[in-house]
Write a protein that holds these residues in place. Sequence first.
Motif, PDB file in Angstrom:
ATOM      1  N   ALA A 181      52.215  16.290  12.194  1.00 13.09           N
ATOM      2  CA  ALA A 181      51.997  16.017  10.775  1.00 13.09           C
ATOM      3  C   ALA A 181      50.625  16.492  10.304  1.00 13.09           C
ATOM      4  O   ALA A 181      50.404  16.692   9.115  1.00 13.09           O
ATOM      5  N   ARG A 182      49.693  16.697  11.250  1.00 13.44           N
ATOM      6  CA  ARG A 182      48.335  17.081  10.861  1.00 13.44           C
ATOM      7  C   ARG A 182      48.050  18.561  11.065  1.00 13.44           C
ATOM      8  O   ARG A 182      46.953  19.036  10.753  1.00 13.44           O
ATOM      9  N   ILE A 183      49.001  19.307  11.623  1.00 13.95           N
ATOM     10  CA  ILE A 183      48.711  20.692  12.010  1.00 13.95           C
ATOM     11  C   ILE A 183      48.338  21.551  10.808  1.00 13.95           C
ATOM     12  O   ILE A 183      47.316  22.262  10.822  1.00 13.95           O
ATOM     13  N   GLU A 184      49.147  21.514   9.746  1.00 10.07           N
ATOM     14  CA  GLU A 184      48.834  22.362   8.592  1.00 10.07           C
ATOM     15  C   GLU A 184      47.507  21.965   7.970  1.00 10.07           C
ATOM     16  O   GLU A 184      46.702  22.833   7.601  1.00 10.07           O
ATOM     17  N   VAL A 185      47.250  20.660   7.864  1.00 10.71           N
ATOM     18  CA  VAL A 185      45.981  20.209   7.298  1.00 10.71           C
ATOM     19  C   VAL A 185      44.818  20.702   8.146  1.00 10.71           C
ATOM     20  O   VAL A 185      43.805  21.177   7.626  1.00 10.71           O
ATOM     21  N   ALA A 186      44.968  20.602   9.475  1.00  9.42           N
ATOM     22  CA  ALA A 186      43.897  21.024  10.377  1.00  9.42           C
ATOM     23  C   ALA A 186      43.613  22.519  10.230  1.00  9.42           C
ATOM     24  O   ALA A 186      42.453  22.940  10.155  1.00  9.42           O
ATOM     25  N   LEU A 187      44.665  23.314  10.197  1.00 13.52           N
ATOM     26  CA  LEU A 187      44.479  24.760  10.079  1.00 13.52           C
ATOM     27  C   LEU A 187      43.890  25.137   8.724  1.00 13.52           C
ATOM     28  O   LEU A 187      42.960  25.948   8.637  1.00 13.52           O
ATOM     29  N   ARG A 188      44.428  24.552   7.666  1.00 12.89           N
ATOM     30  CA  ARG A 188      43.909  24.887   6.327  1.00 12.89           C
ATOM     31  C   ARG A 188      42.462  24.428   6.165  1.00 12.89           C
ATOM     32  O   ARG A 188      41.645  25.122   5.541  1.00 12.89           O
ATOM     33  N   THR A 189      42.130  23.270   6.718  1.00 13.75           N
ATOM     34  CA  THR A 189      40.756  22.781   6.610  1.00 13.75           C
ATOM     35  C   THR A 189      39.787  23.715   7.319  1.00 13.75           C
ATOM     36  O   THR A 189      38.741  24.088   6.770  1.00 13.75           O
ATOM     37  N   SER A 190      40.130  24.109   8.539  1.00  9.63           N
ATOM     38  CA  SER A 190      39.214  24.959   9.314  1.00  9.63           C
ATOM     39  C   SER A 190      39.122  26.367   8.734  1.00  9.63           C
ATOM     40  O   SER A 190      38.035  26.959   8.691  1.00  9.63           O
ATOM     41  N   LYS A 222      36.962  24.385  16.753  1.00 12.93           N
ATOM     42  CA  LYS A 222      36.383  23.037  16.825  1.00 12.93           C
ATOM     43  C   LYS A 222      36.795  22.187  15.626  1.00 12.93           C
ATOM     44  O   LYS A 222      37.165  21.016  15.784  1.00 12.93           O
ATOM     45  N   GLN A 223      36.739  22.755  14.433  1.00  6.57           N
ATOM     46  CA  GLN A 223      37.088  21.977  13.244  1.00  6.57           C
ATOM     47  C   GLN A 223      38.560  21.574  13.259  1.00  6.57           C
ATOM     48  O   GLN A 223      38.900  20.445  12.902  1.00  6.57           O
ATOM     49  N   ALA A 224      39.421  22.490  13.682  1.00  4.47           N
ATOM     50  CA  ALA A 224      40.840  22.159  13.755  1.00  4.47           C
ATOM     51  C   ALA A 224      41.077  21.034  14.754  1.00  4.47           C
ATOM     52  O   ALA A 224      41.836  20.090  14.486  1.00  4.47           O
ATOM     53  N   GLU A 225      40.423  21.100  15.910  1.00  9.39           N
ATOM     54  CA  GLU A 225      40.594  20.049  16.925  1.00  9.39           C
ATOM     55  C   GLU A 225      40.019  18.723  16.459  1.00  9.39           C
ATOM     56  O   GLU A 225      40.575  17.654  16.756  1.00  9.39           O
ATOM     57  N   ASP A 226      38.911  18.759  15.710  1.00  9.32           N
ATOM     58  CA  ASP A 226      38.340  17.516  15.164  1.00  9.32           C
ATOM     59  C   ASP A 226      39.320  16.841  14.214  1.00  9.32           C
ATOM     60  O   ASP A 226      39.487  15.613  14.243  1.00  9.32           O
ATOM     61  N   VAL A 227      39.953  17.629  13.352  1.00  9.12           N
ATOM     62  CA  VAL A 227      40.912  17.060  12.401  1.00  9.12           C
ATOM     63  C   VAL A 227      42.140  16.518  13.125  1.00  9.12           C
ATOM     64  O   VAL A 227      42.658  15.454  12.782  1.00  9.12           O
ATOM     65  N   LEU A 228      42.589  17.233  14.145  1.00  7.76           N
ATOM     66  CA  LEU A 228      43.782  16.812  14.879  1.00  7.76           C
ATOM     67  C   LEU A 228      43.535  15.575  15.726  1.00  7.76           C
ATOM     68  O   LEU A 228      44.452  14.802  15.977  1.00  7.76           O
ATOM     69  N   GLY A 229      42.309  15.383  16.195  1.00  8.62           N
ATOM     70  CA  GLY A 229      41.986  14.194  16.959  1.00  8.62           C
ATOM     71  C   GLY A 229      42.042  14.411  18.461  1.00  8.62           C
ATOM     72  O   GLY A 229      42.279  15.520  18.959  1.00  8.62           O
ATOM     73  N   ALA A 230      41.838  13.323  19.192  1.00  7.69           N
ATOM     74  CA  ALA A 230      41.732  13.373  20.653  1.00  7.69           C
ATOM     75  C   ALA A 230      42.971  14.000  21.283  1.00  7.69           C
ATOM     76  O   ALA A 230      44.095  13.724  20.874  1.00  7.69           O
TER      77      ALA A 230
END
Length: 372
Positions: A181-190, A222-230
């Motif tokens: 559910a967070r993948i698109e948000v993570a990619l777009r954010t980074s 790094k930003q994508a992984e931060d948004v996606l979480g641990a």
Amino acid sequence: MVGSELQRRVDALAEDLGRSVAINDPSVRLLCASRHFGDEDAVRVRTMLQRSAGSEAIGHILAQGVTRWTGPGVIPPRPDLDMLARVSMPLRWRGTLLGLLMVIDPDGTLTAADLDAVKAAAEPMAALLYRDFLVADSERAAREETLRRLLSADPAERAVTHDFPDTSTVLIAEVLSGESARIEVALRTSLAAATRGREPSFYVRGRQGVLLGAADAAAIVKQAEDVLGAGARCVAGIGTSADGQAWIARDRAAVAVRAAATLPRFDGIAHWDDLGAYGLLLRVPAPARAHLPEPLLALVAKDPGGRLVETLAAYLDHAGSSLDTAAALHIHRTSLYYRLHRIEEITGLDLADGEHRLTLHLGLKLLPLVRD
């Protein structure tokens, strides 16, 4: 930018509550905000200055499941980020999530009447966001479709008029693990952060984000992984084309991102120029272990610790130079000669024979790509 009517409503709610209020988009990117009321924290100040809360704060907010909430809820503080608690209210119009209404509430003193005021303000704010969303989303979709066509392998699709300035470099970021559910948000954010200050030039499809132009791959990962979480993992591949043919750069980036995902030597970020033989090997279907040369399989079976396989790889990578191989492995040449003799015994091949060396070298290069 959002319209003045939405800003007016945000300011009015903030004055009524006596709290700092903001509206973010579903990717937790700032859309509009009220003035400070003395309750601002480092995350809010950064957001006001950079229009982004930062990848760690975004990941924390999304980890609360806020995009699935149906009413106001509390986002707990993150002292390590100097982030105070907030009340968040999803802004939806006819089921479509358009934004997140944020109210600073460090000590949990918002009353039931305050929360009712937040809920009452949400619907007209959502309606205003929907109006802006229709315009912005259609423009974004058109630009992304133009980019997708420009990067297509089909010459007919590539015949599009565009204003993208840099067509010589393409970066592909791919999420290998993380909450779907967070993948698109993570990619777009980074990717949005990577293109800040210039016209956006990326699109997202599934688990991949494709960016036209040079960017800091490590920062994107790094930003994508931060948004996606641990536990999340993102990799990146970069392709280039000396004559500015973007579709060639994209094709090479697709090979490079596969290398980044498959080969530990690249540590999650691979550039086409560094792939060597893998630029070709990664274009063919991954072999089954049984398809590797039998002499190499025999060596792997007899060498559970991997010392002989490592020695063989170093020897072949150094073009059969015993001096360079011994130096690379930090061993005496006498030890190297012993290992090479054992390799020949186990494989039944002669390392002085060019065809035998090629068989083993090719097998070693394919070994990390094996599908079990």
